[in-house]
Scaffold this active site. Structure first.
Site, mmCIF file in Angstrom:
data_model
loop_
_atom_site.group_PDB
_atom_site.id
_atom_site.type_symbol
_atom_site.label_atom_id
_atom_site.label_comp_id
_atom_site.label_asym_id
_atom_site.label_seq_id
_atom_site.Cartn_x
_atom_site.Cartn_y
_atom_site.Cartn_z
ATOM 1 N N ASP A 1 0.860 -1.215 -0.094
ATOM 2 C CA ASP A 1 -0.067 -0.039 0.178
ATOM 3 C C ASP A 1 0.926 1.228 -0.040
ATOM 4 O OD1 ASP A 1 -2.183 1.961 0.700
ATOM 5 O OD2 ASP A 1 -1.404 1.779 2.694
ATOM 6 N N ASP B 1 -0.324 4.823 0.803
ATOM 7 C CA ASP B 1 -0.450 6.128 1.813
ATOM 8 C C ASP B 1 -0.639 5.352 3.381
ATOM 9 O OD1 ASP B 1 -1.079 8.616 0.527
ATOM 10 O OD2 ASP B 1 -2.865 7.401 -0.431
HETATM 11 C C1 XBP Z 1 -5.542 6.100 0.661
HETATM 12 C C2 XBP Z 1 -6.756 6.525 0.258
HETATM 13 C C3 XBP Z 1 -6.584 7.889 -0.600
HETATM 14 C C4 XBP Z 1 -5.571 9.132 -0.154
HETATM 15 C C5 XBP Z 1 -5.698 10.255 -1.015
HETATM 16 O O1 XBP Z 1 -6.061 4.748 1.215
HETATM 17 O O2 XBP Z 1 -7.803 6.320 0.586
HETATM 18 O O3 XBP Z 1 -7.552 8.524 -0.944
HETATM 19 O O4 XBP Z 1 -5.927 9.394 1.357
HETATM 20 O O5 XBP Z 1 -5.444 10.088 -2.111
HETATM 21 P P1 XBP Z 1 -4.958 3.437 1.275
HETATM 22 P P2 XBP Z 1 -6.400 10.733 -3.155
HETATM 23 O O6 XBP Z 1 -3.753 3.934 1.794
HETATM 24 O O7 XBP Z 1 -6.024 2.179 1.912
HETATM 25 O O8 XBP Z 1 -4.902 2.950 -0.558
HETATM 26 O O9 XBP Z 1 -6.814 11.926 -3.111
HETATM 27 O O10 XBP Z 1 -5.614 10.427 -4.598
HETATM 28 O O11 XBP Z 1 -7.566 9.896 -3.343
HETATM 29 MG MG MG Z 2 -3.019 2.912 3.610
#
Ligand code: XBP
Ligand code: MG
Length: 228
Positions: free
Chosen positions: A10, A12
């Site tokens: 993953d 983020d």
């Molecule tokens: C990450 C997200 C993303 C980010 C923002 O979740 O939900 O929406 O917060 O990025 P994960 P965007 O780590 O579970 O993949 O604004 O590009 O959506």
């Molecule tokens: Mg995440």
């Protein structure tokens, strides 16, 4: 488990500490530029992280704060495009960094000949420059929320990585930081290792095969060394 066939990361909260001082800052700058009074403080943003996908997060927020669902969706789309551009600037400026321990884990996997891939619900327009800048050309397959709009906790992004990689699911490990992420990986059939962060320490991560304090937690490295 037999020898590791691949590891899917993953982005983020897992590869990078991007939420509090990256995405949140970009969302707030987009609100301000648009002349809106909205502002997401650290605690509010932590609650909103339950909603995956920046555009959906914005749409839910605008609805909760009194707009019609059509207005909320339109405004969310417009602001999300601007937020994405601001996020790219933050990345270019070096504001988004790897979580401690990530580079070492990637080095160990590379030394062990284990391919690494990415499955994220984030938007490709910032994910690609981020991966390039912070990690270089390490990741073979990168699946983002742009191609797979069915966001986590849906397994769709993981399913797509598995389809492209053609690796056996039971020998492919996911690394995640959140409940939504762990649920997505497990729903795709992958064993999942969770390394929580300040925003996800109270998430239910019990479906993970291992829960670590971070990617620099010695139990996580020892776990991987046993599988390589
Ligand atoms: C990450 C997200 C993303 C980010 C923002 O979740 O939900 O929406 O917060 O990025 P994960 P965007 O780590 O579970 O993949 O604004 O590009 O959506
Ligand atoms: Mg995440």
């Amino acid at each position: 488990m037999n020898r590791l066939a691949a590891v899917v990361f993953d982005v983020d909260g897992t590869l990078v500490d991007s939420e509090r001082d990256g995405h949140r800052v970009a969302f707030n700058a987009a609100f301000e530029e648009a002349g809106l009074p909205d502002h997401w403080d650290i605690t509010t943003y932590g609650r909103l992280l339950r909603i995956t996908g920046g555009a959906r997060r914005l749409a839910v927020w605008f609805e909760q704060t009194g707009r019609s669902s059509e207005d909320a969706r339109r405004l969310a789309e417009r602001l999300h495009a601007r937020k994405t551009a601001i996020m790219r600037d933050l990345i270019e400026d070096g504001q988004v960094r790897a979580r401690p321990g990530v580079h070492r884990l990637l080095d160990e996997l590379e030394a062990g000949g284990v391919p690494v891939h990415v499955a994220t619900t984030g938007t490709r327009a910032w994910v690609e420059p981020l991966l390039d800048r912070v990690f270089g050309p390490r990741f073979q397959i990168v699946v983002t929320g742009t191609e797979v709009p069915d966001l986590k906790p849906s397994p769709a992004a993981y399913d797509e990585v598995l389809r492209q990689a053609g690796c056996p699911v039971e020998q492919t490990v996911a690394v995640e930081d959140s409940q939504n992420g762990v649920r997505a990986a497990v729903a795709a059939g992958l064993p999942c290792v969770a390394a929580y962060n300040d925003y996800t320490r109270d998430d239910d991560l019990s479906e993970a095969a291992l829960v670590a304090h971070g990617l620099d937690d010695p139990i996580l490295m020892a776990w991987f060394q046993r599988q390589i």
